[in-house]
Design a protein around this motif. Structure first.
Motif, mmCIF file in Angstrom:
data_model
loop_
_atom_site.group_PDB
_atom_site.id
_atom_site.type_symbol
_atom_site.label_atom_id
_atom_site.label_comp_id
_atom_site.label_asym_id
_atom_site.label_seq_id
_atom_site.Cartn_x
_atom_site.Cartn_y
_atom_site.Cartn_z
ATOM 1 N N ASN A 63 0.841 -1.206 0.000
ATOM 2 C CA ASN A 63 0.000 0.000 0.000
ATOM 3 C C ASN A 63 0.870 1.247 0.000
ATOM 4 O O ASN A 63 1.457 1.617 1.016
ATOM 5 C CB ASN A 63 -0.921 -0.013 1.219
ATOM 6 C CG ASN A 63 -1.980 1.074 1.149
ATOM 7 O OD1 ASN A 63 -1.916 1.972 0.315
ATOM 8 N ND2 ASN A 63 -2.972 1.001 2.024
ATOM 9 N N LEU A 64 0.950 1.915 -1.147
ATOM 10 C CA LEU A 64 1.757 3.127 -1.258
ATOM 11 C C LEU A 64 1.218 4.272 -0.414
ATOM 12 O O LEU A 64 1.978 5.137 0.028
ATOM 13 C CB LEU A 64 1.812 3.570 -2.721
ATOM 14 C CG LEU A 64 2.686 2.747 -3.659
ATOM 15 C CD1 LEU A 64 2.418 3.151 -5.096
ATOM 16 C CD2 LEU A 64 4.149 2.945 -3.325
ATOM 17 N N SER A 65 -0.084 4.283 -0.163
ATOM 18 C CA SER A 65 -0.685 5.405 0.559
ATOM 19 C C SER A 65 -0.211 5.468 2.011
ATOM 20 O O SER A 65 -0.381 6.498 2.670
ATOM 21 C CB SER A 65 -2.210 5.307 0.515
ATOM 22 O OG SER A 65 -2.674 4.185 1.250
ATOM 23 N N GLU A 66 0.362 4.398 2.505
ATOM 24 C CA GLU A 66 0.820 4.367 3.895
ATOM 25 C C GLU A 66 2.298 4.737 4.029
ATOM 26 O O GLU A 66 2.855 4.671 5.126
ATOM 27 C CB GLU A 66 0.576 2.977 4.482
ATOM 28 C CG GLU A 66 -0.897 2.578 4.535
ATOM 29 C CD GLU A 66 -1.108 1.173 5.065
ATOM 30 O OE1 GLU A 66 -0.093 0.475 5.276
ATOM 31 O OE2 GLU A 66 -2.267 0.799 5.286
ATOM 32 N N LEU A 67 2.938 5.123 2.927
ATOM 33 C CA LEU A 67 4.384 5.344 2.935
ATOM 34 C C LEU A 67 4.740 6.815 2.768
ATOM 35 O O LEU A 67 3.944 7.622 2.279
ATOM 36 C CB LEU A 67 5.039 4.523 1.822
ATOM 37 C CG LEU A 67 4.824 3.004 1.918
ATOM 38 C CD1 LEU A 67 5.484 2.308 0.743
ATOM 39 C CD2 LEU A 67 5.345 2.460 3.239
ATOM 40 N N GLU A 68 5.967 7.146 3.174
ATOM 41 C CA GLU A 68 6.525 8.488 3.035
ATOM 42 C C GLU A 68 7.768 8.417 2.151
ATOM 43 O O GLU A 68 8.448 7.391 2.115
ATOM 44 C CB GLU A 68 6.899 9.057 4.406
ATOM 45 C CG GLU A 68 5.717 9.173 5.348
ATOM 46 C CD GLU A 68 6.118 9.694 6.717
ATOM 47 O OE1 GLU A 68 5.216 10.134 7.450
ATOM 48 O OE2 GLU A 68 7.320 9.663 7.055
ATOM 49 N N ALA A 69 8.071 9.517 1.462
ATOM 50 C CA ALA A 69 9.144 9.497 0.463
ATOM 51 C C ALA A 69 10.309 10.413 0.812
ATOM 52 O O ALA A 69 10.131 11.509 1.350
ATOM 53 C CB ALA A 69 8.602 9.878 -0.907
ATOM 54 N N ILE A 70 11.492 9.907 0.485
ATOM 55 C CA ILE A 70 12.703 10.712 0.372
ATOM 56 C C ILE A 70 13.021 10.787 -1.119
ATOM 57 O O ILE A 70 12.974 9.783 -1.818
ATOM 58 C CB ILE A 70 13.873 10.061 1.135
ATOM 59 C CG1 ILE A 70 13.620 10.092 2.638
ATOM 60 C CG2 ILE A 70 15.192 10.747 0.807
ATOM 61 C CD1 ILE A 70 14.638 9.306 3.432
#
Length: 245
Positions: free
Chosen positions: A87-94
């Motif tokens: 689930n990409l919606s639960e992740l944060e990005a650098i």
């Protein structure tokens, strides 16, 4: 160092973490050491949550490190070696970007190889959940990325399913992300009905050939190792039709 969320440099890649799992600059410094690593520049002067990385004379920027706010997860269309419930919606990005002095040169193979080597080293970061390669809109597991890139850096074929992507189309298999490298995408026309596993193998070999030889501006036949002859014919400025012979 200049980090821009929008309207300027776009990330080459995004490193995805669960909420509150993004590393700090200090954690990055601990990882940087080693013959396959990189140097950190201007660590005391960089804006919070950013880092400037140096390898082989080229600089790259990371933004979104803790405790700064995370950056947006780039749009993705292809998933590789990830579980079905990922689930990409639960992740944060650098974000990983080329340095300002490399703007406009990020698609050159010497730059790309150094960028890929740094990203491969960054797959060792704790809690890293996935990597997005933005030009191909592909998200993949860190282990898959590291293996594919490692083979390429060791002299093997271009990582066609890590730095580009393949998608089924009405006509066969269409590349995505190759335009970033050579200014063209291709459609490999399936020989019979839906694309087969053999068509996929040909498409991967064709990607490797095109990255090595560059864009094709006139119709020609090429012979791909292990798969035989393929006819290439430009279709407009940035598309190729490919047909096996």
């Amino acid at each position: 160092m200049v980090i821009e969320r929008a309207g300027g440099r776009q990330p080459l890649a995004a490193l995805l973490f669960g909420r509150n799992d993004r590393p700090t600059v200090d954690a990055l410094a601990a990882l940087a050491a080693g013959p396959e690593g990189f140097a950190l520049l201007n660590t005391g002067l960089a804006p919070q949550g950013t880092a400037e990385l140096l390898r082989d004379g080229l600089t790259f920027d990371l933004a979104g490190l803790a405790p700064a706010l995370p950056l947006d997860v780039p749009a993705v269309a292809h998933r590789v070696a990830l579980p079905g419930d990922f689930n990409l919606s639960e992740l944060e990005a650098i974000w990983f970007q080329v340095g300002p002095h490399l703007a406009g040169a990020e698609n050159l193979l010497p730059v790309l190889r150094v960028a890929a080597a740094i990203l491969k080293h960054l797959t060792r970061m704790d809690q890293l959940a996935a990597i997005v390669w933005r030009p191909a809109r592909v998200v993949m597991s860190p282990a898959w990325f590291a293996e594919a890139i490692g083979v390429w850096l060791a002299g093997g074929p271009f990582p066609a399913l890590a730095l580009t992507a393949l998608a089924r189309s009405e006509k066969g298999l269409a590349s995505e992300g190759l335009d970033f490298l050579i200014g063209q995408e291709f459609v490999l026309h399936a020989r019979t009905g839906a694309p087969s596993r053999e068509d996929s193998r040909i498409a991967v070999r064709l990607t490797d050939w095109l990255v090595a030889h560059g864009r094709v501006d006139s119709a020609r036949e090429v012979v791909l190792s292990g798969v035989g002859a393929v006819w290439l014919e430009p279709d407009g400025h940035n598309r190729l039709n490919a047909v096996t012979r």
